[in-house]
Design a protein around this motif. Structure first.
Motif, short mmCIF file in Angstrom:
data_model
loop_
_atom_site.label_atom_id
_atom_site.label_comp_id
_atom_site.label_asym_id
_atom_site.label_seq_id
_atom_site.Cartn_x
_atom_site.Cartn_y
_atom_site.Cartn_z
N GLY A 40 0.84 -1.19 0.00
CA GLY A 40 0.00 0.00 0.00
C GLY A 40 0.87 1.24 0.00
O GLY A 40 2.10 1.17 0.07
N GLN A 41 0.26 2.40 -0.05
CA GLN A 41 1.01 3.65 -0.15
C GLN A 41 1.97 3.85 1.02
O GLN A 41 3.13 4.22 0.84
N GLN A 178 1.20 10.63 -0.12
CA GLN A 178 1.14 10.74 -1.57
C GLN A 178 2.22 11.67 -2.09
O GLN A 178 2.82 11.42 -3.14
N GLN A 188 3.73 2.63 -7.14
CA GLN A 188 2.45 2.71 -6.45
C GLN A 188 1.44 1.78 -7.10
O GLN A 188 1.42 1.63 -8.33
N HIS A 192 -4.84 2.60 -6.48
CA HIS A 192 -5.00 3.83 -5.69
C HIS A 192 -5.59 4.96 -6.53
O HIS A 192 -6.26 5.85 -6.00
N VAL A 197 -8.26 2.90 -1.47
CA VAL A 197 -7.33 3.50 -0.52
C VAL A 197 -6.63 2.41 0.28
O VAL A 197 -5.41 2.31 0.32
#
Length: 233
Positions: A40-41, A178, A188, A192, A197
């Protein structure tokens, strides 16, 4: 004892940057620091920090067998960009076979208990194996991800897994995450950009709308605390 160590770490690192804290932990707990990534981010930011500083921290991921192809894509891009090793843990084959033979492939939709059973087999049990023998577990948890995480601290003792957690991005906003990704060209997950999210297993994750909670896309069919058992908060 572990709570005392947690307080000591909070004190010793209070003036450190994230990079400095990661380096300090890697040196202080040699060979006993691990980072769990689901790509994930937040996790990608931490992977970038570990990779660019060439830190001796073991990175691992849990392959549940039900992930999005986009997750595998960013996994591959991350390996190529940072030239790092990411250890993969799978659920026990016999446990998955028994679950599907007894309840079918979509039992998790039928009840919270069934969903937690699936999460335990595919995520919690492999995580237990990955954390065994280690002393520091680095996570991508952020306080704004859910109400349950608002009272977390940078260092926490996790009684369930008997390990100290370090949550380096705890106070970061999604916008800050971000921005780091954009500024540093961090790989990434393509989902997303499609309203996803929080990304987990494909059948248990959907995109959210602008007015929904950040965790609304996980296990959207139930009104639970939106946790799978990896983290109690």
């Amino acid at each position: 004892m572990s709570i005392a160590i947690t307080n000591t770490l909070l004190d010793k690192t209070k003036d450190f940057s994230i990079d400095e804290t990661l380096a300090f932990l890697a040196n202080e707990f040699k060979g006993k620091v691990v980072f769990s990534t689901s790509f994930g981010q937040e996790d990608q930011v931490i992977t970038a920090l570990i990779g660019k500083n060439n830190l001796p921290i073991t990175i691992f991921t849990l392959d549940t067998g039900r992930l999005f192809q986009e997750t595998y894509d960013v996994f591959h891009k991350t390996l190529k960009k940072y030239q790092i090793d990411i250890k993969t843990y799978f659920p026990e084959t016999s446990a998955v076979e028994e679950l599907l033979n007894q309840k079918g492939p979509n039992s998790f939709y039928e009840s919270v208990e069934n969903r937690k059973e699936c999460c335990f087999i595919r995520k919690v049990a492999p995580l237990t194996k990955a954390l065994k023998g280690n002393e520091i577990w680095i996570t991508g948890l952020r306080a704004e991800q859910s109400e349950n995480r608002n009272d977390l601290d940078l260092f926490e003792y996790d009684e369930k897994f008997d390990i100290i957690k370090f949550n380096p991005l705890l106070k970061w906003t999604l916008e800050e995450v971000q921005k780091y990704i954009d500024d540093n060209n961090v790989p990434q997950n393509a989902l997303h950009k499609q309203g996803f999210v929080s990304i987990g297993c494909a059948p248990c994750t959907r995109a959210i709308t602008a007015d929904e909670d950040i965790r609304a896309g996980r296990w959207w069919w139930e009104s639970s605390h939106k946790e799978c058992g990896l983290h109690q908060k």
